[in-house]
Enzyme design. Structure first.
Site, PDB file in Angstrom:
ATOM      1  N   HIS A   1       0.875  -1.173   0.000  1.00 29.82           N
ATOM      2  CA  HIS A   1       0.000   0.000   0.000  1.00 29.82           C
ATOM      3  C   HIS A   1       0.916   1.228   0.000  1.00 29.82           C
ATOM      4  O   HIS A   1       1.992   1.194   0.593  1.00 29.82           O
ATOM      5  CB  HIS A   1      -0.837  -0.051   1.280  1.00 29.82           C
ATOM      6  CG  HIS A   1      -1.920   0.966   1.405  1.00 29.82           C
ATOM      7  ND1 HIS A   1      -1.681   2.285   1.707  1.00 29.82           N
ATOM      8  CD2 HIS A   1      -3.266   0.842   1.319  1.00 29.82           C
ATOM      9  CE1 HIS A   1      -2.836   2.926   1.786  1.00 29.82           C
ATOM     10  NE2 HIS A   1      -3.809   2.082   1.553  1.00 29.82           N
TER      11      HIS A   1
ATOM     12  N   ASP B   1       2.994  -4.291   8.239  1.00 26.63           N
ATOM     13  CA  ASP B   1       1.756  -3.535   8.065  1.00 26.63           C
ATOM     14  C   ASP B   1       0.613  -4.552   8.147  1.00 26.63           C
ATOM     15  O   ASP B   1       0.376  -5.311   7.203  1.00 26.63           O
ATOM     16  CB  ASP B   1       1.811  -2.832   6.705  1.00 26.63           C
ATOM     17  CG  ASP B   1       0.467  -2.231   6.289  1.00 26.63           C
ATOM     18  OD1 ASP B   1      -0.524  -2.436   7.012  1.00 26.63           O
ATOM     19  OD2 ASP B   1       0.435  -1.583   5.235  1.00 26.63           O
TER      20      ASP B   1
ATOM     21  N   GLN C   1      -4.471  -4.956   6.757  1.00 28.15           N
ATOM     22  CA  GLN C   1      -5.397  -5.791   6.001  1.00 28.15           C
ATOM     23  C   GLN C   1      -5.520  -7.197   6.586  1.00 28.15           C
ATOM     24  O   GLN C   1      -6.480  -7.903   6.313  1.00 28.15           O
ATOM     25  CB  GLN C   1      -4.906  -5.853   4.549  1.00 28.15           C
ATOM     26  CG  GLN C   1      -5.954  -6.163   3.526  1.00 28.15           C
ATOM     27  CD  GLN C   1      -7.105  -5.178   3.544  1.00 28.15           C
ATOM     28  OE1 GLN C   1      -8.255  -5.594   3.692  1.00 28.15           O
ATOM     29  NE2 GLN C   1      -6.839  -3.896   3.417  1.00 28.15           N
TER      30      GLN C   1
ATOM     31  N   LYS D   1     -10.653  -0.882   9.994  1.00 30.14           N
ATOM     32  CA  LYS D   1     -10.721  -2.060   9.120  1.00 30.14           C
ATOM     33  C   LYS D   1     -11.153  -3.293   9.898  1.00 30.14           C
ATOM     34  O   LYS D   1     -11.322  -4.363   9.331  1.00 30.14           O
ATOM     35  CB  LYS D   1      -9.373  -2.293   8.455  1.00 30.14           C
ATOM     36  CG  LYS D   1      -9.011  -1.148   7.524  1.00 30.14           C
ATOM     37  CD  LYS D   1      -8.185  -1.536   6.356  1.00 30.14           C
ATOM     38  CE  LYS D   1      -8.046  -0.329   5.448  1.00 30.14           C
ATOM     39  NZ  LYS D   1      -6.770  -0.293   4.757  1.00 30.14           N
TER      40      LYS D   1
ATOM     41  N   CYS E   1      -4.601   2.253  -3.859  1.00 30.95           N
ATOM     42  CA  CYS E   1      -3.398   2.782  -3.193  1.00 30.95           C
ATOM     43  C   CYS E   1      -2.220   1.835  -3.350  1.00 30.95           C
ATOM     44  O   CYS E   1      -1.387   1.698  -2.443  1.00 30.95           O
ATOM     45  CB  CYS E   1      -3.644   3.049  -1.704  1.00 30.95           C
ATOM     46  SG  CYS E   1      -4.910   4.248  -1.381  1.00 30.95           S
TER      47      CYS E   1
END
Ligand SMILES: *Cc1c(COP(=O)(O)O)cnc(C)c1O
Length: 407
Positions: A124, A201, A204, A227, A365
């Site tokens: 991302h 990260d 997600q 999220k 993104c």
């Protein structure tokens, strides 16, 4: 594994799911962009503002105490969820982007021009741009782990990129554009063998996979509340205590200090050193409630049910013909990125919105991934545990209609 998702009961927890859009029942398949909010989380937000809204960590009065206790309880919920060793290692942020920028900014005082850092082709933008800015500032070199046609990382190439000069590796746990679940266990182990730190990260991954930061031995793990059924504007950075002690503060202000004089200011201990100013108190508390809610359902059940939805939707879409799915790893969360030959993804998205169906179109993104496939973007449907097979049927029918109109 099988699941015990009681879909009727779960859907009743989400008020928004019963609304209509453009005269049709809402079919919300944009969960990778943001998730919907269950009533328990909405109630926590209302309760905060109706009964104990106050600034935290400062006041001697009762409301301030209540708000502080609730906020710190949420921090403990997040610590337990990610199995951090200490509460001090859980830093509240405004989201993943903030968490990554905080770490990148801190590494400006760690890196020198001979150092190297490694990113992946699957990231991302928020896990690319802050590091490019860091490299500009320090002169360090940015290297990129390449991806394969199936949307997976080439981990052999990764091992070749690692060197004694590698100081930091940052990759996502799950790709938001393709759904690929990366082998972060291996990525972390190999980096540590070279003495490099690793930031994952987890934005997600966190709604689908419960990460254990101690078992992973990861140095930094970042997530966003919105999220994973929480509100926007709040997230968490997990950092190993040693690293958080080593990095300088990100922002200066109230709450992050020990003593302030014009000659010298000393900083507060963890986690407050990284939490300058009045935080998103209500958001943090509500985020804790979202975590409780997800754990009550159970991440194993969520993953098993979402996998069923993914398999079903993939079969139904492929049956339409002429369709290409991007990201075909066997390790995927419930994300389908696709295109039809000669049809712009935006046109599909616009037509199916008229039928009440929310998907994402564009580059998500993650422009480097689109460049890899030489496409401007994709249609992305991303599923959550509150979606149903009936919704997938409605989605596939709508896509079929759009395709006929546009061909
Ligand atoms: C959503 C997302 C981000 C950015 O999260 P924000 O909440 O917008 O800060 C970063 N990385 C991945 C993989 C994401 O899915």
């Amino acid at each position: 594994m099988s699941h015990t998702i009681d879909i009727e009961k779960i859907r009743a927890d989400f008020p928004i799911l019963s609304r209509k859009v453009n005269g049709h029942p809402l079919v919300y398949l944009d969960n990778a962009a943001t998730s919907q909010t269950p009533k328990v989380v909405i109630d926590a937000i209302v309760e905060y503002y109706e009964s104990y809204n106050a600034n935290i960590h400062r006041g001697v009065h009762s409301l301030s105490q209540e708000a502080t206790d609730a906020y710190e309880e949420a921090r403990e919920t997040l610590r337990a969820h990610f199995n951090a060793a200490k509460k001090e290692e859980i830093i509240f942020t405004s989201g993943t982007t903030h968490g990554i920028n905080l770490v990148a900014s801190g590494f400006a005082s760690v890196l020198t021009a001979k150092d190297e850092v490694i990113v992946s082709a699957l990231e991302h933008h928020s896990n690319i741009v802050p590091w490019q800015m860091l490299c500009e500032k320090t002169g360090a070199t940015l290297k990129v782990i390449p991806m394969t046609e199936s949307g997976e990382l080439d981990l052999e190439a990764y091992e070749e990129l690692l060197s004694e000069n590698t100081k930091l590796v940052f990759v996502n746990h799950v790709s938001n554009a393709l759904g690929t679940v990366n082998n972060i266990e291996k990525i972390i182990t190999k980096a540590h063998q070279k003495g490099a730190a690793v930031l994952i990260d987890g934005a997600q991954a966190a709604p689908h996979i419960k990460a254990d930061v101690q078992a992973l031995d990861v140095d930094f793990y970042v997530v966003s509340g919105h999220k994973m059924c929480g509100p926007t504007g709040v997230g968490v950075l997990y950092g190993k205590e040693d690293w958080l002690n080593k990095l300088p503060p990100y922002q200066g202000g109230g709450e992050m200090i020990d003593q302030v004089t014009f000659e010298k200011t000393t900083y507060a201990g963890l986690p407050h050193k990284f939490e300058a100013g009045t935080p998103n108190i209500c958001g943090g508390i509500a985020f804790g409630k979202a975590i409780d809610y997800l754990n009550e359902i159970g991440f194993d059940h969520i993953a098993a049910y979402e996998h069923e939805l993914l398999t079903y939707a993939t079969e139904q879409l492929l049956a339409l013909g002429d369709l290409k799915i991007y990201g075909t790893s066997s390790e995927k969360t419930a994300v389908i990125s696709f295109n039809f030959e000669g049809i712009h993804p935006y046109d599909i998205g616009t037509i199916i919105d008229k039928l009440g169906i929310a998907v994402r179109t564009g580059h998500h993104c993650a422009q480097p991934i689109m460049d890899f496939y030489k496409i401007p973007g994709t249609v992305r449907a991303s599923f959550s545990f509150y979606n149903t097979k009936e919704e997938i049927d409605a989605f596939v029918q709508a896509v079929k209609r759009a395709k006929i109109m546009l061909s």
